[in-house]
Every structure is written in C-alpha cells, then in structure tokens.
Design an enzyme around this catalytic site. Structure first.
Site, PDB file in Angstrom:
ATOM      1  N   ARG A  53       0.833  -1.201   0.000  1.00 39.24           N
ATOM      2  CA  ARG A  53       0.000   0.000   0.000  1.00 39.24           C
ATOM      3  C   ARG A  53       0.873   1.258   0.000  1.00 39.24           C
ATOM      4  O   ARG A  53       0.559   2.247  -0.638  1.00 39.24           O
ATOM      5  CB  ARG A  53      -0.888  -0.042   1.248  1.00 39.24           C
ATOM      6  CG  ARG A  53      -2.029   0.931   1.214  1.00 39.24           C
ATOM      7  CD  ARG A  53      -2.965   0.675   2.357  1.00 39.24           C
ATOM      8  NE  ARG A  53      -2.214   0.449   3.625  1.00 39.24           N
ATOM      9  CZ  ARG A  53      -2.791   0.252   4.790  1.00 39.24           C
ATOM     10  NH1 ARG A  53      -4.091   0.242   4.892  1.00 39.24           N
ATOM     11  NH2 ARG A  53      -2.083   0.069   5.890  1.00 39.24           N
TER      12      ARG A  53
ATOM     13  N   GLY B 167      -1.193 -22.932   9.151  1.00 44.70           N
ATOM     14  CA  GLY B 167      -0.198 -23.911   9.572  1.00 44.70           C
ATOM     15  C   GLY B 167       0.916 -23.193  10.297  1.00 44.70           C
ATOM     16  O   GLY B 167       0.894 -21.975  10.451  1.00 44.70           O
TER      17      GLY B 167
ATOM     18  N   ALA C   2       7.191 -16.545   9.847  1.00 40.07           N
ATOM     19  CA  ALA C   2       7.765 -15.883   8.678  1.00 40.07           C
ATOM     20  C   ALA C   2       9.296 -15.861   8.712  1.00 40.07           C
ATOM     21  O   ALA C   2       9.951 -16.083   7.698  1.00 40.07           O
ATOM     22  CB  ALA C   2       7.212 -14.471   8.575  1.00 40.07           C
TER      23      ALA C   2
ATOM     24  N   LYS D 113      -5.987 -20.265  17.575  1.00 36.86           N
ATOM     25  CA  LYS D 113      -4.664 -20.608  18.106  1.00 36.86           C
ATOM     26  C   LYS D 113      -3.952 -19.367  18.654  1.00 36.86           C
ATOM     27  O   LYS D 113      -3.192 -19.438  19.625  1.00 36.86           O
ATOM     28  CB  LYS D 113      -3.863 -21.275  16.995  1.00 36.86           C
ATOM     29  CG  LYS D 113      -2.387 -21.134  17.102  1.00 36.86           C
ATOM     30  CD  LYS D 113      -1.779 -20.685  15.801  1.00 36.86           C
ATOM     31  CE  LYS D 113      -1.550 -19.205  15.738  1.00 36.86           C
ATOM     32  NZ  LYS D 113      -0.945 -18.739  14.530  1.00 36.86           N
TER      33      LYS D 113
ATOM     34  N   ARG E  38       4.481 -13.060  17.209  1.00 37.81           N
ATOM     35  CA  ARG E  38       4.039 -11.765  17.753  1.00 37.81           C
ATOM     36  C   ARG E  38       3.068 -11.948  18.899  1.00 37.81           C
ATOM     37  O   ARG E  38       3.109 -11.241  19.891  1.00 37.81           O
ATOM     38  CB  ARG E  38       3.371 -10.955  16.640  1.00 37.81           C
ATOM     39  CG  ARG E  38       4.322 -10.433  15.611  1.00 37.81           C
ATOM     40  CD  ARG E  38       3.615  -9.458  14.712  1.00 37.81           C
ATOM     41  NE  ARG E  38       2.687 -10.131  13.802  1.00 37.81           N
ATOM     42  CZ  ARG E  38       3.040 -10.614  12.614  1.00 37.81           C
ATOM     43  NH1 ARG E  38       4.282 -10.494  12.193  1.00 37.81           N
ATOM     44  NH2 ARG E  38       2.171 -11.198  11.830  1.00 37.81           N
ATOM     45  N   ASN E  39       2.158 -12.925  18.755  1.00 39.24           N
ATOM     46  CA  ASN E  39       1.183 -13.146  19.819  1.00 39.24           C
ATOM     47  C   ASN E  39       1.860 -13.604  21.101  1.00 39.24           C
ATOM     48  O   ASN E  39       1.526 -13.163  22.189  1.00 39.24           O
ATOM     49  CB  ASN E  39       0.148 -14.179  19.358  1.00 39.24           C
ATOM     50  CG  ASN E  39      -0.690 -13.644  18.223  1.00 39.24           C
ATOM     51  OD1 ASN E  39      -1.364 -12.619  18.370  1.00 39.24           O
ATOM     52  ND2 ASN E  39      -0.613 -14.290  17.071  1.00 39.24           N
TER      53      ASN E  39
ATOM     54  N   GLU F 261      -2.597 -10.469  15.846  1.00 42.95           N
ATOM     55  CA  GLU F 261      -4.019 -10.718  15.574  1.00 42.95           C
ATOM     56  C   GLU F 261      -4.765 -11.214  16.809  1.00 42.95           C
ATOM     57  O   GLU F 261      -5.945 -10.985  16.973  1.00 42.95           O
ATOM     58  CB  GLU F 261      -4.160 -11.762  14.462  1.00 42.95           C
ATOM     59  CG  GLU F 261      -3.774 -11.271  13.075  1.00 42.95           C
ATOM     60  CD  GLU F 261      -4.841 -10.379  12.457  1.00 42.95           C
ATOM     61  OE1 GLU F 261      -5.879 -10.154  13.108  1.00 42.95           O
ATOM     62  OE2 GLU F 261      -4.603  -9.909  11.336  1.00 42.95           O
TER      63      GLU F 261
END
Lengths: 560, 351
Positions: free
Chosen positions: B38, B152, B156, B207, B271-272, B297
C-alpha cells in the site's frame, strides 16, 4: 375473502406458434434425441467404470436392485416384459462369469440397459393433445369454480369467476416471460401436493410460456387422468424406485441434453413432496447439477459467446390445505424414527378419487398462491430483465467466468458439485423470501407452539400422543400471541425475508377467524377449530403440526 | 488443465508484511510474482533493493502499488493483510475481480460485521452472523467464490531463513488446493490439502489466543509442565469454540490446529507470544501495542471470541481470563490462579 394483489392480467404467448416451442422440436426429433442420450450416457458410464471388473460389477448390482424392485414394489405402469428383460440380462451375465476379458459384451449389455431406460424416461409430447388438455383444464376448472361459488347450477356456464381469482400469481411473472425468450428457464418450485404439477402446468400456460419439460414421478402415471395430463404437458418420467447408477446417469443425461437443446425445464428440487409440511430446507442436487453441466457445456460449445444462458427461477406454492397432509405428516413422523426405506402411498390412487378431490378442492373455496421468484444464474446471482447477472454491488458479471480456469473454460466435476450445493442453498433462501404467509399458516403455528410450550418436557412423539380433549387455548391468550407472531412476520417482510398474503393485514379477529376457517378446511378431522365458548381447540394434532411446520425457518419460535 | 504445469500469468500477493513477503519468496521460485504494497515508499524500496524489512526478496518478485494492475495480470492472488485492513482492501480490490479469479488468503484473524453505527462494545450480542472469517469477507465483498486459505505453523522468519516447513491449503474446491500445491510446494515446503475451509480458518485464528497465554506462561518462567497443561487445555478450548462457530473437530487436530499451536506456543518469534510474554513482565497492552511493528491478531481475536462466548453461553476459561488481563487490568498472576482453581471435570469430551 380478499383477493390479494394478483392482477387480472392476461399474457400473450411469447412464441406465436406451438411449432416453435423447444419441447415440440424435441419431440419431433424424438428418435435422434433418445439416441443421443443413450450415446452420451453410455460414454459417461463407461468412463466412470474403466477398471477390469468395474463395469460388470455395476451391471450386476443394477440387476440385483432391479430384480428386488420387481419383486418387492411393482407398479401398474411397469412394462410387461420387465421380468423377462432382466432375466435375460441375468443369463447373459452368468455366461460371462467365467470370462475375464469381456468388456465388449459387457458394453453391449450396458447399451441395451441404457437404451431401455432412456426410452422409458423420454417424454411423449403430443402437440394436439397438449392443446386439448389445456382447453379442458381451462374449461373444467373455470366451470367448477363458477358452479360452486355462485351456488346456482345455471352459473356453471357463466364466466363470473375465473381460475385467476382462486389462484394468485405474484412475483416476477413478467421477468420470467422475458427470460424465457432470452435463454432457457429452469423452474424450481416447492413441492407439497401431487396437485402441484398440474397447477404449475396451468401457470405456465397462463403466463403464455411454451410447454416445459418436467420430470414427473412414474407413480403418477399409475393414475390414468394424471398420465393423460403428464403425457400432454411434456413430462418425462422419473422412477424414484430406481437408484442404480446407470439409471441415474441416463436420467441426468436426458435432462442435461434437453436443457442444452433449449427446452425450458421444471423440476421439484426437493425430490418428493415435503413430508413434514416445511418449506424444503435441503435440496436434491442431481437434477440441479444437470442444469449446471448443461450451462458449462453450452459455454464450451459456443466459445464466441452466443450460447444460451440458463436461468433458475424459484417458485413457492402456498395452499391453505393439502389433501395429503395427514398421511404425509404420519410418514414424516414414522421416518424420523430411522426408517430409511418407505413405499410411497398415493391418496388418489384412481382417477375417480382424483376427480372427487378436485371437486372438493374447488367447492370448498380456498386460495392458492404461486410466488414467482427473481431469476438467477447458475451461481445464484440475480439477473436483470435482459438476463444479465448482477453482483451485490450492482456490477455485471459474466457467468462464463465461473467455469474458466487459466483463461479457458474447463469441466471440473468437483467444482460443479460445489457450485450446485451452493446454488441449492441460495434457492432455499429464496423460497423463504418469496413465501407468502397465509393466516392459516400463522394460526397453526401459534396454536401448536402454545400447546407445545405447555408440555415442553415431553418429547415431540409423546406430546403428539396427548389426548386432544386436553388441548384448549383461551381465545384472548391466543390473540395476544398471534398478534406477536404477526408483528414479527411483518418485520421480516420489511427486511425482505418473507412475503405476506394481503389478507394477513387488517383486523386481528378477522384474520384469526379466516386462518382458522381455512387451515386444513376439508380434512375429516380439522386441525384447528373454535369451540362454542370461542376457545381454540384441535381434532388432529399431527396435522396441526404439519401446518405449523410451514412457518419453520423464520425463528418465530422465539416470539411465542 | 493438469497438463499445463504452471499458469504463465504471474501470481499476485497482496500485503508486503513479513508473512506476505515470505510467501512471495516461495511463490517466486516457480512463478513471476507481483507483490502489492500500500505504501509507495515500500514499493520503491523493494523495486530498488529487492529487499523488504531486512529480508532479501527473490528476483522474480516485482512490487506494485496498483491493485487493478495486479488483478488484471493475475488469476491467482494471495491476500495477506491484517484482518483489520482486510475488508477495506477487498473493497478496493473488488471492482477488478472476476469469477475466474482464485483467492487464497493467509490472514489469521476475524472481522466483525455490525449494523451501521454499532461497535463491538455497543452491541449486546455477537452472533456467528456478525463474525466473519476472511473467506467470508471475500465472499461478502466480491464475486470470487473459488477461495482458499493458508494455515499452519508458518513463522515468517523461519520461512525466510529457508527452514523446512509446511502449510495447509484449505478450500471447498479441489481445484484451488491443486493450484495452491502447484505454486507453493518445493523441497523445503510441504503442502497439505483440506476441504474444511471454515474449520481451518478458525484453527488458525483461535490458536492466536492460546499463543498469547503461552507467552504469558513463559514470561512468568513457569516451565514445561505448565506449557503442556496450557497446550492441551487450549486445544480443548479451541475445539469447543471452533465447533460452535462452524468448524469440524478434524481441522483442529491437524497441521493447522495442533501443529500450529505447538509451534506458536514454543516460539519467541511469534508476535502473539511476544504480547503475552511482555504482559507477564508487567507491561500494559497499550505500551506493548505502541511499539510493535506488526499487529498481533490474537488481541483482536480475544475481544471477538469473548463477546461470542457470552452470547452463545459457552465456557472458555482461558479466553475469558485472557480477556480480563488484556482489557480489564487483571494481572497475569491472578489470572493464572483463577485458571488453576477452575473446576475441570473431564479431560476430553469431543471425540
């Protein structure tokens, strides 16, 4: 009784002469057409059974099922040589038993079986007979109506009341006519009564459409008067006893090719009549899949884009009563108990009973409404009056693109199955949307819910066994609850989730009275009545359950 | 169709975050890839240096800032943008999409669709109709129906480092799974197909809740027994919630369910997990979110799941406790005490 918003309009036929009708052309080339069905079905079945023993196993299991059918469930319409034919197939298969490589002979047997099926399925449309039948229906129905409404015998020959007063056609009739000119229409109505097929035949005529082909249950041909209508109206025969792969493939091929040839087609996607009285909640995908296949084939055969488009038109039929209701609901309740196999029972097993029924039906005066839904393409996108598919945001969609992969149209069986499943869900939603709520449905729903709530601890079966003498609802209480239900129905109508009959509006007492007077009005045991004190009672809880089910799927139970 | 090995057209990827870039790199081994970003600076930087967020991009990856160009050039598109931006991205993309397009998304989040003027805090109930998975958002906003999702254990950073990994491509259409396999599979990357699209999407989404909890446990320094407890109870909770939202049990016990769960619960790269870890160390949610480069997320998912749990009258103790930690100031320690006192009776009751 208020007439609703049906307009007394007469439609000119969209094709001037019957000889232009696709179904007439199909019957003119009947021989070649059947040959084509046999050829293509044969290819499909052999392709699906490429292995060494597969075809023989297919034939053997077909033979087994057919012999079982002949023994356990024979019908009057079955051909006389049925037994002999299959006995012959059996002998041939026995002879092959010792041979390992007999593909050629197996294919030969297969061809004969397919050909036999195709001939049985194929309709026998006769133009002259169609015209005669059409006039008979028009004349007969109209006269019956006049005589019974005006109650003087002289009225029999007057034209004061027409069928159109009794049968209200609402919805997108005009669009249907336009679509039938632009492309090929596949009409998919809900199915409650054996009367539906005649009713729809009449509607097609009133709307000035050419005759449709439709798959009528072979059992209907048991009854001579039905057989006469069916043969005249472009029906092809569907035998629901035959579940074997070879038969089903032949049947589907017949439908696919006929649609491809441009014959407007009609089938009841629910399969059989709704046993529970509910609007169909899941559809049979077989015949619906043939429309999908036909559309993709047309696109493949016309790469320049001049192939005809196929339009799906859902139709919901509403009756205040269904003759077969008591036996249908009993079958439903029996089957809920896990019964998989059932024998279809027919209430009008003779022409005499059928005529008796028709007279009863029209003398007792009650409305029927037929709601025609908006046309859609095979993916469930609405189309405009010119047949263009339109997405939710008002943009045009090219339906061909759904069958395109890597820039080319290709056949993908699994994809088409998934598309068909999706289409069936959209049709079910559309049925509920265009369904017109009658007062009779709503009183049945309200009363049943109130009684059910009183006995919520019982399971359905125990509840239905309760003595009817104990079932009494005070009128005022009933009125309060009915009011709530009606209010919610109107709210749903505003959200475009259902339609309502005009008579549902107006004074609440009048509406309730009309509902009770009409619900199942000519059953020997009435599902809903008022007693001398004005309270609501029932004489047949099962049948009341049937009419109550009609309002399932709208979450109304939350309100009562 | 199977005779053609790979579509000659380029493949599109929307979203140049770390996962989007990693997927673009895998795709680029077999196809030309158009990568949409973007931000025009990102587009320029990728074009000039073939690099994004410190990771090298394959030479076959071409950046673009033009969605119409991407949609016109590609038949197969992988949208991989955060769930909070997903719907508006689809709204921008939708005019250029046709029914021949195939969309395989890689976003593990939920979207909520409410009447105008309402927010998640203002509505009393949140039913399944209000909660949309990303495939449902695609269907809401466009004419595309051949949709799939990637799910899955796909960290990254590990993918960028070429470690072995696998993904699930879920779709109702075998065609979509086939295309996904053809485009993605290589020596180090295995692809599995699954037809339970909704179940697989939910497994990926739910998850993330457990991943935050796992980060919190690790932040408290509580060891392996506690982790085993969390993973197994977390799994049970995911399955109960997932079933209530329309998934099948099978989706949760496969690679996208348990596989992903084990990975994220063990990984400091997620990140979570990081959110949970820092919460346990005493930071507030605001502090954590203010200096995270990419969205976790799971935070949004906890909020949506909690409202759904209340509406559907379900019990999901881990999610509920986590909600209080994230939004109501409960400390991680207290939440843990609460959970340990929670009366579980049976271990497994869904098989």
């Amino acid at each position: 009784m208020p007439k609703g918003n049906s307009k007394d309009k007469s439609y000119k036929p969209i094709l001037p002469g019957t000889s232009d009708w696709p179904v007439v052309q199909l019957s003119r080339n009947r021989k070649q057409f059947i040959a084509k069905v046999v050829e293509e079905a044969f290819i499909k079945i052999t392709d699906a059974n490429p292995g060494r023993q597969e075809l023989r196993e297919e034939l053997e299991s077909t033979l087994y099922q057919e012999k079982l059918r002949i023994k356990q469930n024979p019908w009057r319409v079955d051909p006389r040589d049925d037994y002999r034919f299959w006995e012959h197939v059996k002998n041939e298969l026995v002879e092959l038993a010792s041979e390992h490589e007999a593909r050629e002979k197996e294919e030969d047997i297969l061809k004969r079986v397919v050909s036999r099926y195709a001939h049985e399925i194929a309709g026998n449309f006769k133009k002259t007979r169609y015209q005669l039948t059409r006039e008979m229906v028009k004349f007969g129905f109209a006269r019956l109506l006049n005589a019974t409404r005006v109650k003087r015998f002289g009225a029999f020959f007057r034209n004061e009341y027409t069928l159109r007063d009794k049968i209200q056609i609402t919805g997108k009739a005009k669009q249907l006519r336009r679509l039938a000119r632009k492309g090929t229409v596949v009409m998919v109505p809900t199915h409650f009564s054996n009367l539906d097929s005649i009713l729809i035949g009449w509607i097609i005529h009133v709307l000035g459409l050419p005759a449709f082909i439709y798959g009528a249950g072979l059992n209907l041909f048991n009854i001579k008067i039905f057989a006469y209508f069916m043969n005249s109206l472009g029906a092809y025969k569907v035998d629901r006893r035959k579940k074997n792969f070879i038969y089903l493939e032949t049947l589907k091929m017949y439908s696919t090719l006929a649609i491809q040839e441009g014959a407007h087609s009609l089938f009841f996607p629910g399969g059989t009549r709704s046993r529970s009285g509910e609007i169909e909640s899941s559809l049979k995908l077989g015949l619906l899949g043939t429309a999908m296949e036909a559309q993709r084939s047309i696109y493949m055969k016309h790469p320049n884009g001049d192939g005809k488009k196929i339009f799906i038109v859902p139709v919901t039929i509403n009756y205040n009563f269904v003759l077969e209701a008591p036996s249908l609901i009993n079958e439903h309740l029996e089957r809920q108990g896990g019964e998989k196999y059932y024998v279809e029972s027919d209430e009008y097993s003779t022409s005499y009973n059928m005529i008796k029924f028709l007279i009863k039906f029209f003398t007792k005066g009650s409305d029927i409404s037929v709601s025609i839904g908006r046309g859609m393409d095979l993916l469930g996108n609405y189309v405009d009056d010119d047949g263009n598919s339109i997405d939710k945001h008002g943009r045009f969609i090219n339906t061909r693109d759904y069958f395109t992969s890597n820039g080319e149209i290709n056949a993908d069986k699994q994809r088409e199955e998934e598309y068909t499943r999706r289409l069936s869900q959209i049709i079910v939603k559309e049925y509920h949307k265009i369904n017109r709520v009658f007062a009779s449905h709503l009183v049945a729903f309200t009363a049943f819910r109130l009684w059910r709530k009183q006995h919520y601890k019982l399971d359905l079966y125990d509840f239905l066994r309760l003595p009817e003498e104990e079932m009494v609802i005070n009128y005022d209480e009933f009125k309060t609850q009915f009011k709530k239900a009606r209010k919610h129905v109107f709210k749903l109508k505003k959200q475009n989730k259902v339609n309502v009959a005009a008579h549902l509006k107006g004074n609440i007492d009048d509406v309730i009275k009309m509902g009770i007077d009409n619900v199942g009005m000519y059953h020997s045991k009435r599902p809903l009545l008022t007693d001398k004190a004005g309270n609501i009672i029932t004489k047949d809880l099962n049948t009341l359950y049937y009419y109550h089910n009609r309002m399932n799927g709208y979450d109304l139970e939350k309100y009562i | 169709m199977t005779s053609k090995s790979i579509s000659k057209k380029p493949v599109g990827v929307i979203g140049a975050g770390s996962f989007g870039s990693a997927i673009a790199n895998i795709l680029a081994e077999k196809s030309e890839v158009l990568l949409y970003a973007r931000d025009s600076n990102t587009v320029r930087k990728i074009a000039e240096n073939k690099e994004n967020r410190g990771h090298k991009l394959h030479t076959n990856v071409t950046p673009t800032g033009d969605l119409s160009y991407l949609a016109n050039s590609c038949d197969i598109i992988f949208p991989i943008v955060p769930s909070s931006a997903f719907r508006s991205m689809m709204q921008q993309l939708s005019p250029y999409l046709h029914p021949y397009h195939i969309l395989i998304h890689g976003t593990k989040g939920l979207d909520i669709s409410l009447p105008p003027g309402e927010t998640i805090d203002s509505v009393p109930f949140l039913t399944r109709e209000n909660i949309r998975t990303m495939s449902e958002v695609i269907m809401d906003e466009s004419v595309v129906i051949r949709i799939g999702c990637l799910a899955g254990p796909n960290l990254a950073k590990e993918m960028a480092a070429n470690h072995p990994a696998a993904t699930v491509v879920a779709s109702h259409y075998k065609e979509v799974i086939r295309e996904g396999e053809k485009l993605l599979r290589n020596d180090r990357f295995q692809v599995y197909g699954n037809s339970d699209l909704i179940g697989i999407e939910l497994a990926g989404v739910l998850k993330n809740i457990i991943a935050i909890a796992s980060g919190a446990l690790s932040g408290l320094g509580l060891g392996e027994n506690a982790k085993g407890l969390l993973i197994s109870r977390g799994m049970v909770e995911m399955i109960h919630l997932g079933k209530a939202m329309g998934g099948e049990v099978e989706a949760f016990v496969g690679l996208a369910g348990i596989g992903d769960l084990v990975t994220t619960c063990n990984s400091t790269l997620s990140r979570n997990f990081t959110v949970g870890h820092r919460l346990a160390k005493g930071e507030t949610l605001e502090e954590i979110l203010s200096n995270m480069e990419e969205v976790a997320e799971g935070v949004n998912t906890v909020r949506i799941a909690k409202k759904f749990i209340d509406t559907a009258k379900l019990r999901a103790p881990i999610t509920e406790a986590l909600y209080e930690v994230l939004f109501e100031g409960l400390t991680v320690d207290k939440a843990l005490q609460l959970l340990m006192r929670y009366p579980y009776n049976v271990d497994i009751d869904f098989l």
